[in-house]
Write an enzyme that holds these catalytic residues in place. Sequence first.
Site, PDB file in Angstrom:
ATOM      1  N   LYS A 127       0.932  -1.346   0.127  1.00  0.00           N
ATOM      2  CA  LYS A 127      -0.129   0.118  -0.028  1.00  0.00           C
ATOM      3  C   LYS A 127       0.979   1.289  -0.035  1.00  0.00           C
ATOM      4  O   LYS A 127       0.621   2.145  -0.814  1.00  0.00           O
ATOM      5  CB  LYS A 127      -1.073  -0.012   1.275  1.00  0.00           C
ATOM      6  CG  LYS A 127      -1.512   1.380   1.636  1.00  0.00           C
ATOM      7  CD  LYS A 127      -2.307   1.192   2.856  1.00  0.00           C
ATOM      8  CE  LYS A 127      -1.661   1.442   3.990  1.00  0.00           C
ATOM      9  NZ  LYS A 127      -1.370   3.085   4.570  1.00  0.00           N
ATOM     10  N   ASN A 128       1.955   1.257   0.989  1.00  0.00           N
ATOM     11  CA  ASN A 128       2.556   2.580   0.846  1.00  0.00           C
ATOM     12  C   ASN A 128       3.526   2.789  -0.289  1.00  0.00           C
ATOM     13  O   ASN A 128       3.960   3.992  -0.433  1.00  0.00           O
ATOM     14  CB  ASN A 128       3.427   2.850   2.456  1.00  0.00           C
ATOM     15  CG  ASN A 128       2.307   2.745   3.591  1.00  0.00           C
ATOM     16  OD1 ASN A 128       0.990   3.126   3.147  1.00  0.00           O
ATOM     17  ND2 ASN A 128       2.711   2.509   4.899  1.00  0.00           N
ATOM     18  N   ARG A 156      -4.193  10.891   3.939  1.00  0.00           N
ATOM     19  CA  ARG A 156      -3.455  11.879   4.082  1.00  0.00           C
ATOM     20  C   ARG A 156      -2.215  11.960   3.098  1.00  0.00           C
ATOM     21  O   ARG A 156      -1.677  12.712   2.652  1.00  0.00           O
ATOM     22  CB  ARG A 156      -2.537  11.255   5.102  1.00  0.00           C
ATOM     23  CG  ARG A 156      -2.551  12.056   6.331  1.00  0.00           C
ATOM     24  CD  ARG A 156      -1.548  11.426   7.400  1.00  0.00           C
ATOM     25  NE  ARG A 156      -0.293  12.359   7.473  1.00  0.00           N
ATOM     26  CZ  ARG A 156       0.073  13.619   8.086  1.00  0.00           C
ATOM     27  NH1 ARG A 156      -1.174  14.032   8.531  1.00  0.00           N
ATOM     28  NH2 ARG A 156       1.224  13.828   7.931  1.00  0.00           N
ATOM     29  N   CYS A 177      -3.715  13.036  13.284  1.00  0.00           N
ATOM     30  CA  CYS A 177      -4.478  11.945  13.030  1.00  0.00           C
ATOM     31  C   CYS A 177      -4.380  11.056  14.320  1.00  0.00           C
ATOM     32  O   CYS A 177      -3.597  11.351  15.165  1.00  0.00           O
ATOM     33  CB  CYS A 177      -4.127  11.130  11.606  1.00  0.00           C
ATOM     34  SG  CYS A 177      -2.677  10.409  11.900  1.00  0.00           S
ATOM     35  N   ARG A 223       1.469  14.690  13.135  1.00  0.00           N
ATOM     36  CA  ARG A 223       2.311  14.216  12.034  1.00  0.00           C
ATOM     37  C   ARG A 223       2.397  15.503  11.275  1.00  0.00           C
ATOM     38  O   ARG A 223       2.056  15.871  10.130  1.00  0.00           O
ATOM     39  CB  ARG A 223       1.510  13.261  11.163  1.00  0.00           C
ATOM     40  CG  ARG A 223       1.247  11.860  11.939  1.00  0.00           C
ATOM     41  CD  ARG A 223       0.667  11.032  11.126  1.00  0.00           C
ATOM     42  NE  ARG A 223       1.271  10.343  10.098  1.00  0.00           N
ATOM     43  CZ  ARG A 223       0.617   9.404   9.386  1.00  0.00           C
ATOM     44  NH1 ARG A 223      -0.533   9.013   9.699  1.00  0.00           N
ATOM     45  NH2 ARG A 223       1.154   8.627   8.613  1.00  0.00           N
ATOM     46  N   PRO A 224       3.572  16.360  11.740  1.00  0.00           N
ATOM     47  CA  PRO A 224       3.984  17.713  10.754  1.00  0.00           C
ATOM     48  C   PRO A 224       4.555  17.187   9.591  1.00  0.00           C
ATOM     49  O   PRO A 224       4.775  16.202   9.194  1.00  0.00           O
ATOM     50  CB  PRO A 224       4.852  18.079  11.871  1.00  0.00           C
ATOM     51  CG  PRO A 224       5.502  16.879  12.598  1.00  0.00           C
ATOM     52  CD  PRO A 224       4.243  15.861  12.938  1.00  0.00           C
ATOM     53  N   ILE A 225       4.537  18.116   8.723  1.00  0.00           N
ATOM     54  CA  ILE A 225       4.964  17.952   7.253  1.00  0.00           C
ATOM     55  C   ILE A 225       6.289  19.007   6.796  1.00  0.00           C
ATOM     56  O   ILE A 225       6.464  19.350   5.889  1.00  0.00           O
ATOM     57  CB  ILE A 225       3.861  17.875   6.175  1.00  0.00           C
ATOM     58  CG1 ILE A 225       3.296  19.119   6.125  1.00  0.00           C
ATOM     59  CG2 ILE A 225       3.017  16.644   6.359  1.00  0.00           C
ATOM     60  CD1 ILE A 225       2.508  19.267   4.671  1.00  0.00           C
ATOM     61  N   ASP A 226       6.640  19.401   8.201  1.00  0.00           N
ATOM     62  CA  ASP A 226       7.684  20.453   7.639  1.00  0.00           C
ATOM     63  C   ASP A 226       8.900  20.032   7.110  1.00  0.00           C
ATOM     64  O   ASP A 226       9.510  20.921   6.214  1.00  0.00           O
ATOM     65  CB  ASP A 226       8.256  20.966   9.111  1.00  0.00           C
ATOM     66  CG  ASP A 226       8.829  19.681  10.030  1.00  0.00           C
ATOM     67  OD1 ASP A 226       7.862  18.914  10.369  1.00  0.00           O
ATOM     68  OD2 ASP A 226       9.856  19.850  10.635  1.00  0.00           O
ATOM     69  N   GLN A 227       9.222  18.961   7.206  1.00  0.00           N
ATOM     70  CA  GLN A 227      10.284  18.337   6.213  1.00  0.00           C
ATOM     71  C   GLN A 227      10.175  18.351   4.811  1.00  0.00           C
ATOM     72  O   GLN A 227      11.067  18.737   4.101  1.00  0.00           O
ATOM     73  CB  GLN A 227      10.929  16.897   6.763  1.00  0.00           C
ATOM     74  CG  GLN A 227      11.391  17.021   8.084  1.00  0.00           C
ATOM     75  CD  GLN A 227      12.568  18.038   8.509  1.00  0.00           C
ATOM     76  OE1 GLN A 227      13.539  17.849   7.692  1.00  0.00           O
ATOM     77  NE2 GLN A 227      12.470  18.740   9.354  1.00  0.00           N
ATOM     78  N   ASP A 286       4.587   0.017  12.094  1.00  0.00           N
ATOM     79  CA  ASP A 286       3.237  -0.441  11.434  1.00  0.00           C
ATOM     80  C   ASP A 286       3.165  -1.996  11.937  1.00  0.00           C
ATOM     81  O   ASP A 286       2.177  -2.400  11.590  1.00  0.00           O
ATOM     82  CB  ASP A 286       3.260  -0.165   9.989  1.00  0.00           C
ATOM     83  CG  ASP A 286       3.202   1.302   9.577  1.00  0.00           C
ATOM     84  OD1 ASP A 286       2.930   2.059  10.536  1.00  0.00           O
ATOM     85  OD2 ASP A 286       3.639   1.258   8.317  1.00  0.00           O
ATOM     86  N   ILE A 297       8.526   6.135  16.909  1.00  0.00           N
ATOM     87  CA  ILE A 297       7.998   7.065  15.728  1.00  0.00           C
ATOM     88  C   ILE A 297       6.941   8.057  15.911  1.00  0.00           C
ATOM     89  O   ILE A 297       6.809   9.068  15.830  1.00  0.00           O
ATOM     90  CB  ILE A 297       7.739   6.120  14.669  1.00  0.00           C
ATOM     91  CG1 ILE A 297       8.682   5.094  14.518  1.00  0.00           C
ATOM     92  CG2 ILE A 297       7.441   6.835  13.177  1.00  0.00           C
ATOM     93  CD1 ILE A 297      10.013   5.442  13.931  1.00  0.00           C
ATOM     94  N   ARG A 317      -8.597   0.253   4.943  1.00  0.00           N
ATOM     95  CA  ARG A 317      -7.732   1.144   4.323  1.00  0.00           C
ATOM     96  C   ARG A 317      -6.594   0.489   3.973  1.00  0.00           C
ATOM     97  O   ARG A 317      -5.804   0.842   3.017  1.00  0.00           O
ATOM     98  CB  ARG A 317      -7.324   2.306   5.316  1.00  0.00           C
ATOM     99  CG  ARG A 317      -8.482   3.098   5.844  1.00  0.00           C
ATOM    100  CD  ARG A 317      -7.906   4.215   6.844  1.00  0.00           C
ATOM    101  NE  ARG A 317      -7.081   5.119   6.191  1.00  0.00           N
ATOM    102  CZ  ARG A 317      -6.777   6.246   6.425  1.00  0.00           C
ATOM    103  NH1 ARG A 317      -7.375   6.716   7.522  1.00  0.00           N
ATOM    104  NH2 ARG A 317      -6.044   7.262   5.778  1.00  0.00           N
TER     105      ARG A 317
END
Length: 433
Positions: free
Chosen positions: A23-24, A94, A118, A123-127, A306, A328, A398
């Site tokens: 999936k990922n 997401r 979530c 879950r930041p997305i700064d990077q 996971d 994580i 999902r």
Amino acid sequence: MENQYIIKGGTPLCGEVTIGGAKNAALGILAAAIMTDETVLIDNLPDVRDINVLLEAIRGIGATVERINPHTVKINGSTINDVTIDYDSIRKIRASYYLLGALLGKYNKADVALPGGCDIGSRPIDQHLKGFRALGATVNIEYGMINTFADKLVGKHIYLDVVSVGATINIMLAACMAEGRTVIENAAKEPHIVDVASFLNSMGANIKGAGTDKIRISGVSRLHSSEYSIIPDQIEAGTFMVAAAATKGDVLIKNVIPRHLEAISGKLTEIGVSVEEFDDAVRVSSNSRLCHTQIKTLPYPGFPTDMQPQIATLLALSSGTSTVTESIFENRFKYVDELSRMGTSIKVEGNVAIIEGVDSLTGASITAPDLRAGAALVIAGLVADGYTTIDSIHYIERGYENFEGKMTALGAYMQKIPVDDERAVQKFKLKVS
Ligand code: EPZ
């Protein structure tokens, strides 16, 4: 209509199961597929909700999406007429934010809703944004949207402050058609990073070093058509490995890459499970009480976050005291309260779960708090004495294709039924008694 699983526990899982596509990896690959104006064919796609929602978002911006069968799709990005991904898509999945890197890389412009927090933590997305800015994009956050644009993107040396799967993929997408050379340092090394890079390379990109912590990308002017088959899902495989061990079963798990499972196989072997590796399969069996251990989740090749809820469930049934440290995501122990309703003894202190193994579990009515935790609760239900019902299985759907079908084929008593359907419950009980 909302569904639930009903499970009658106590049957060892035995037989063979075939693992689907990752999936990922698929989420990154589908976003990458829109970056060429030629037609791309993607095979071994998992038929799970996250994938179907992302395909809808891709259709929503005008790309042509042709689902040839549940596991094969053709995508053509030449018909894209919109570079905006709204909050509705992001809220449902997401990973729609991979379209930010893909659209920015292709059109030098993308507007994507900012994902919120979530179920597994902040879950930041700064990077991701730091990477886009380094490539020369202007990134503004206004009215809940991330608006990005650039005259042109130019390769850069980027050092990630945290090892992030999402940021590594998003920056690879944005950089593959940028002018010159990009280097991503402290990159994530997960198998799905390698798969997204291999797919981009099959379309003509020039990406080297994926799978190490230094990825080097030489920008190319265009990408072209490709036919590509997605790698097997490491986490689906790991989930069946743990389910086989927990039920004291004997399962041949086919269509896997055993090397990707080493962290999981290693821990299972350590606690007394038998894991036999073949070229593209693993056989997992167990027939005695397992022992305790310590586990800490880490980026690949460490033990995957996971798989944390599933392995913790197995340790809850093993002898002695185990500890599981989640390094994580901060909110990935929400299943512990549900499990305790089935008789486990787990105490969470900060990011550590202290697990006192018990001999057996009993069935209960429980709710899946998120995808992997939901899978762990299914495993608990398969072991428990009596009946378990699990609500909110849309989380599980999902990421697991036909979970109940695959479990049933291994001998489990498990069925998907409508919530609050007493007749369906009675029918199931009659069938399995
Ligand atoms: C991916 O999420 C997976 N999702 C997750 O799988 C998985 O749990 C996670 O990687 C870790 O392996 C997809 O691939 C779609 P990260 P992602 O960025 O990319 C911090 C599942 O069950 N961080 O590697 O969002 C972050 O807070 C799912 O299939 C920043 O600080 O994870 C976390 O602590 C759930 N800033 C750590 O890095 C950023 O800009 C790792 O997150 C990005 C991340």
